[in-house]
Design an enzyme around this catalytic site. Structure first.
Site, short mmCIF file in Angstrom:
data_model
loop_
_atom_site.label_atom_id
_atom_site.label_comp_id
_atom_site.label_asym_id
_atom_site.label_seq_id
_atom_site.Cartn_x
_atom_site.Cartn_y
_atom_site.Cartn_z
N LEU A 1 29.14 -29.90 -32.62
CA LEU A 1 28.97 -30.47 -32.12
C LEU A 1 26.63 -31.13 -33.10
O LEU A 1 27.01 -32.54 -32.40
CB LEU A 1 28.45 -30.69 -30.73
CG LEU A 1 29.05 -31.84 -29.92
CD1 LEU A 1 30.94 -31.44 -29.79
CD2 LEU A 1 28.75 -31.31 -28.38
N VAL B 1 31.58 -21.69 -31.91
CA VAL B 1 31.89 -22.46 -33.13
C VAL B 1 31.85 -24.40 -32.75
O VAL B 1 31.26 -24.89 -33.84
CB VAL B 1 33.45 -22.62 -33.41
CG1 VAL B 1 34.27 -23.49 -34.54
CG2 VAL B 1 33.80 -21.38 -33.99
N CYS B 2 32.04 -24.48 -31.36
CA CYS B 2 32.24 -26.18 -30.59
C CYS B 2 30.80 -26.14 -30.58
O CYS B 2 30.53 -27.19 -31.58
CB CYS B 2 32.88 -26.22 -29.28
SG CYS B 2 34.03 -26.60 -29.62
N THR B 3 29.66 -25.63 -30.19
CA THR B 3 28.62 -25.70 -30.23
C THR B 3 27.66 -25.68 -31.82
O THR B 3 26.78 -26.92 -32.29
CB THR B 3 27.67 -24.51 -29.33
OG1 THR B 3 27.89 -24.08 -28.46
CG2 THR B 3 26.21 -24.83 -30.09
#
Length: 222
Positions: A50, A45-47
């Site tokens: 960002l 999810v963070c990828t």
């Protein structure tokens, strides 16, 4: 521990980032700043987030907004992760700094943790938090998501627009407002003041209560 919340001044912490070491207030300057946390590098999810935030970077910069990320890994890990981020979202470049917080001390001070949760090692569990910080270095709006739910960057941009419009023109924004829509004149502004402050005029909605509190006006395009 009381959490940092709306209206609080962000503490002037010394941080290590992918752009070197600095104090938060020095980085903020007199700008609006979006300060956001991510649970960890090399996570799915963070990828996605960002990269999308990087893609929105030029639009936010045009609004006078700076970006500052935070993730619970060392700087070297961030730099390696950015390669994956930029590959997943083609055309994006992570040009904003990301704070390293392997000891998870900064997260706690910025209220970016999952309340009452600890991981198996006893460390704080990061949340997916985002603070919009005003030029006065105070928190104007916060989003707080669990790690399983990705953010909506269109809503972040809409919130920035609403905050900036409200700050500049002393208005409020109704539900689902977007830039260019009519805005509301708050009850704290008298009719006399409204006539002076909004020479373009305003309209009052006729309601069953007959109370004239729903006053809309259109702001100049500039």
């Amino acid at each position: 521990m009381p959490g940092l919340t709306l209206g609080d001044t962000v503490p002037n912490l010394q941080v290590e980032t992918t752009h070197g070491n600095f104090k938060l207030h020095d980085y903020f300057g007199n700008n609006w700043t979006i300060l956001f946390s991510h649970p960890a590098d090399f996570t799915p999810v963070c990828t996605t987030e960002l990269g999308k935030i990087a893609a929105y970077g030029p639009e936010l910069e045009s609004k006078g907004v700076k970006l500052l990320g935070l993730s619970c890994d060392p700087v070297q890990s961030h730099s390696e992760w950015f390669k994956d981020v930029e590959a997943y979202t083609p055309g994006c470049r992570v040009t904003y700094p990301v704070i390293a917080d392997p000891k998870r001390e900064i997260l706690a001070q910025l209220n970016m943790v999952e309340p009452d949760l600890k991981d198996p090692s006893g460390s704080l569990v990061p949340s997916r938090a985002l603070h919009i910080v005003g030029p006065d270095k105070k928190i104007k709006l916060s989003f707080l998501y669990p790690v399983s739910v990705g953010r909506n960057m269109d809503e972040v941009v809409r919130a920035v627009d609403a905050l900036q419009i409200a700050s500049k023109h002393k208005v409020a924004t109704p539900v689902n407002w977007k830039r260019g829509d009519p805005v509301l004149i708050p009850p704290s502004v008298s009719n006399e003041e409204a006539q002076q402050r909004y020479p373009q005029g305003y309209r009052t909605v006729d309601l069953p209560s007959k109370q004239p509190y729903m006053r809309f006006t259109n702001l100049p395009a500039a």
